[in-house]
Motif scaffolding. Structure first.
Motif, PDB file in Angstrom:
ATOM      1  N   VAL B 132       0.852  -1.200   0.000  1.00  0.00           N
ATOM      2  CA  VAL B 132       0.000   0.000   0.000  1.00  0.00           C
ATOM      3  C   VAL B 132       0.885   1.246   0.000  1.00  0.00           C
ATOM      4  CG1 VAL B 132      -1.646   1.340   1.358  1.00  0.00           C
ATOM      5  CG2 VAL B 132      -1.940  -1.118   1.130  1.00  0.00           C
ATOM      6  N   GLN B 133       1.944   1.220   0.815  1.00  0.00           N
ATOM      7  CA  GLN B 133       2.834   2.386   0.876  1.00  0.00           C
ATOM      8  C   GLN B 133       3.504   2.620  -0.477  1.00  0.00           C
ATOM      9  OE1 GLN B 133       4.282   4.980   3.579  1.00  0.00           O
ATOM     10  NE2 GLN B 133       4.060   5.473   1.425  1.00  0.00           N
ATOM     11  N   MET B 134       3.931   1.545  -1.141  1.00  0.00           N
ATOM     12  CA  MET B 134       4.577   1.722  -2.448  1.00  0.00           C
ATOM     13  C   MET B 134       3.563   2.268  -3.472  1.00  0.00           C
ATOM     14  SD  MET B 134       7.660   1.027  -1.943  1.00  0.00           S
ATOM     15  CE  MET B 134       7.715   1.258  -0.175  1.00  0.00           C
ATOM     16  N   GLN B 135       2.335   1.736  -3.444  1.00  0.00           N
ATOM     17  CA  GLN B 135       1.311   2.232  -4.373  1.00  0.00           C
ATOM     18  C   GLN B 135       0.945   3.677  -4.048  1.00  0.00           C
ATOM     19  OE1 GLN B 135      -0.932  -1.793  -4.156  1.00  0.00           O
ATOM     20  NE2 GLN B 135      -1.896  -0.648  -5.767  1.00  0.00           N
ATOM     21  N   ALA B 136       1.027   4.016  -2.774  1.00  0.00           N
ATOM     22  CA  ALA B 136       0.712   5.389  -2.360  1.00  0.00           C
ATOM     23  C   ALA B 136       1.844   6.348  -2.727  1.00  0.00           C
ATOM     24  CB  ALA B 136       0.455   5.432  -0.865  1.00  0.00           C
ATOM     25  N   LEU B 137       2.905   5.816  -3.306  1.00  0.00           N
ATOM     26  CA  LEU B 137       3.980   6.680  -3.818  1.00  0.00           C
ATOM     27  C   LEU B 137       4.003   6.644  -5.340  1.00  0.00           C
ATOM     28  CD1 LEU B 137       6.756   5.672  -1.290  1.00  0.00           C
ATOM     29  CD2 LEU B 137       5.742   7.938  -1.492  1.00  0.00           C
ATOM     30  N   GLY B 138       3.001   5.990  -5.929  1.00  0.00           N
ATOM     31  CA  GLY B 138       2.898   5.997  -7.386  1.00  0.00           C
ATOM     32  C   GLY B 138       3.259   4.692  -8.066  1.00  0.00           C
ATOM     33  N   ALA B 139       3.512   3.625  -7.295  1.00  0.00           N
ATOM     34  CA  ALA B 139       3.866   2.349  -7.925  1.00  0.00           C
ATOM     35  C   ALA B 139       2.611   1.667  -8.459  1.00  0.00           C
ATOM     36  CB  ALA B 139       4.554   1.437  -6.919  1.00  0.00           C
ATOM     37  N   THR B 140       2.740   0.994  -9.619  1.00  0.00           N
ATOM     38  CA  THR B 140       1.642   0.156 -10.099  1.00  0.00           C
ATOM     39  C   THR B 140       1.605  -1.073  -9.184  1.00  0.00           C
ATOM     40  OG1 THR B 140       3.123  -1.057 -11.540  1.00  0.00           O
ATOM     41  CG2 THR B 140       2.025   0.857 -12.500  1.00  0.00           C
TER      42      THR B 140
END
Lengths: 364, 233
Positions: B132-140
């Motif tokens: 979730v944290q990675m996606q919340a930084l723009g990761a697919t």
């Protein structure tokens, strides 16, 4: 796209899990360049709201999330958001590599990412940490890096999920100040989820109070924090003393903070340290309301170091008094005595019933 | 002591002499075990990730099954594969019994539960909000998953090592489904068993030494990848 709609918002947002409705927000909007604090007790649905707005929820979400006035797609949101969660979650590697990871996810080259991240590394004061292994950081340092990483990604929407909650008070105060300075002048719509009124005051122009998945109040922070509408929001804002009409003789139920509720002590005039403090000058535009002393029975006193807590039972329920300083037990009447309690800066509840109207649109 | 020393000398002689039989046994051992490990990783990695991260019903039962599979005796796996591939068995028509393919199937079946269980454990020990944290930084979602795998690199490579170690050293299944046919399905473990049963201890020790060397070489490579510093020194 009108300038008013720039920012993030939602319409008819509902989140369900295990057949239960966790969140129901008819409308919310945070404009670019503004910060909204979502204040609520534990389990109110604050993180659920934040994740739903960022299209990051693992629950069943219905309704519309709007980005710059248009229904947001995952791809749009990916390019717009940056987030800091309660626990700093850093990747293996150096601090510098972590700080650029948001930019890297957005397809920026490593070299360019380092150049773009540099001003944020300086603004948040983490240059000395840049070459360090991210796993060697203290929790405060790690959260600072996490914040820098989110800001460096250049988000149009910044989501902060209680990022200060695990920090000691000094670290927290420093980071709050640095974040406020960093956000000033940025075209970022920021949503801060917190249960701390001081954080809302320090960072947010506007505050929404979220209880049981519903926004109970929403408006300018200072106004919202000082004027609870109902018993639920009063409790959340620290107005824990509930004064029904039967106790005060007023037409409305009033609420007051313990720090504005004091025993009336028959003390020698020469001992000013034990007297209640003078109230600050009254602002006529404010709804400050003094209440005639109420009668109750002293139940217990607890010395808290910087203050003394006195619990009093009244015919309509308990009251908590908080006297600054160390109120000597010898000066207090014995437990079980009849005492008079003076209440200042009481606020009338607009809705005595805390069950609510939810359909009010919330725009920030 | 003489036997041990003789074995060492034989091992070196076998390696240096370029004895064709020995080299074919070594090559087949590597081919079968590495292929089986690769198949186990290909199946076990997504399955382990699903068990660790997915919200499918019966997730915990699957995990318990994989954990049980970690301790499965190779002989039992060999027996099942033999029955499946037996001429009159359900897959008998394929004619795979006593071929290297049969050995690869059996060894992959041994290694897959190990990979599933260790991958699940590896991914579950990373913060549950990591993706979730990675996606919340723009990761697919794919990049977030890749970042998670990178984060769990150490235990994931340990899973690969455990899988390879289990298949390269097992003898029961290889013997049952391969038949230890000279030049066709003879691998280092089965060759060592045969040599021992014939009293050719030096040869058996030589095979054992070579087996150890192979295991060490593969694990050394994986360990070097695993222990690459995350932060430049």
């Amino acid at each position: 796209m009108s300038s008013q709609s720039a920012g993030i918002g939602c319409r008819d947002l509902r989140v369900h899990a295990d057949g239960r409705e966790l969140l129901n927000v008819p409308e919310l909007h945070v404009a670019s360049g503004r910060t909204l604090a979502v204040l609520g007790p534990n389990g109110a649905g604050k993180s659920t709201l934040l994740r739903a707005l960022g299209l990051l929820s693992s629950h069943r979400v219905s309704g519309q999330i709007l980005l710059d006035g248009r229904p947001a797609t995952r791809s749009m949101m990916r390019h717009a958001i940056g987030a800091v969660l309660q626990r700093p979650i850093l990747r293996r590697g150096t601090v510098a590599a972590n700080v650029i990871s948001g930019l890297r996810f957005r397809g920026v080259s490593r070299r360019e990412a380092h150049i773009r991240a540099r001003p944020w590394i300086e603004a948040l004061g983490i240059e000395p940490l840049a070459g360090r292994d991210a796993r060697s950081l203290s929790i405060g340092e790690a959260q600072r890096v996490s914040l820098t990483r989110a800001l460096a990604a250049g988000p149009r929407v910044l989501l902060l999920d209680e990022p200060f909650s695990g920090l000691d008070s000094t670290t927290r105060a420093d980071l709050l100040a640095d974040l406020r300075a960093a956000l000033t002048g940025q075209p970022t719509a920021t949503i801060l989820v917190t249960h701390d009124r001081q954080e809302a005051l320090a960072l947010a122009e506007d505050t929404a109070l979220l209880i049981d998945g519903r926004i109970r109040q929403h408006g300018p922070t200072a106004e919202v924090l000082d004027h609870p509408d109902d018993a639920g929001t009063a409790r959340l804002l620290g107005y824990t003393n509930l004064l029904p009409p039967a106790l005060t003789g007023r037409t409305h139920t009033l609420v007051a903070r313990p720090e504005h509720t004091h025993l009336v002590l028959d003390l020698p005039a020469a001992d000013p340290t034990l007297a209640p403090p003078l109230d600050p000058p009254l602002d006529p535009s404010d709804h400050i309301d003094d209440v005639r002393p109420v009668i109750g029975t002293l139940r217990r006193t607890v010395a808290l170091g910087v203050a003394t807590r006195v619990d009093v039972d009244t015919p309509t329920g308990p009251l908590t008094c908080l006297h600054p300083g160390d109120l000597l037990a010898a000066k207090l009447p014995p437990v079980g005595s009849e005492v008079r309690v003076r209440i200042r800066q009481a606020r009338p509840l607009i809705r005595a019933d805390e069950h609510h109207r939810h359909d009010k649109p919330c725009r920030t | 002591m003489d036997v041990l020393f003789g074995g060492l000398v034989d091992a070196i002689r076998l390696l240096l002499s370029g004895d064709e039989d020995s080299w074919s046994i070594i090559a087949l051992t590597l081919r079968v075990s590495l292929t089986a490990t690769a198949i186990a990783l290909l199946m076990g990695l997504p399955l382990g990730a699903l068990v660790a991260l997915g919200r499918l019903p019966g997730r915990r039962i699957l995990l318990a099954a994989a954990n049980t599979g970690m301790g499965m005796p190779p002989v039992v796996v060999g027996l099942f594969v033999t029955v499946l591939l037996w001429r009159s068995g359900p897959l008998g028509g394929l004619g795979l019994l006593y071929t290297p393919t049969a050995m690869i199937i059996a060894q992959a079946a041994i290694a897959t539960p190990i990979v599933v269980a260790l991958v699940a454990a590896a991914l579950q020990q990373v913060d549950p909000d990591f993706r979730v944290q990675m996606q919340a930084l723009g990761a697919t979602p794919i990049r977030a998953l890749a970042a998670l795998l990178g984060e769990a690199r150490l235990p994931l490579l340990a899973a690969a090592m455990a899988a390879f170690g289990a298949v390269v050293s097992e003898v029961g299944a290889a013997q049952m489904v391969g038949g230890n046919l000279a030049g066709q399905t003879r691998v280092l473990t089965t060759a060592a068993v045969l040599a021992t049963s014939r009293g050719e201890f030096s040869l058996a020790i030589a095979f054992g030494m070579i087996l150890l060397l192979i295991a060490f070489g593969v694990n050394l490579t994986l360990t070097l990848i695993q222990q690459r510093p995350a932060v430049p020194r």
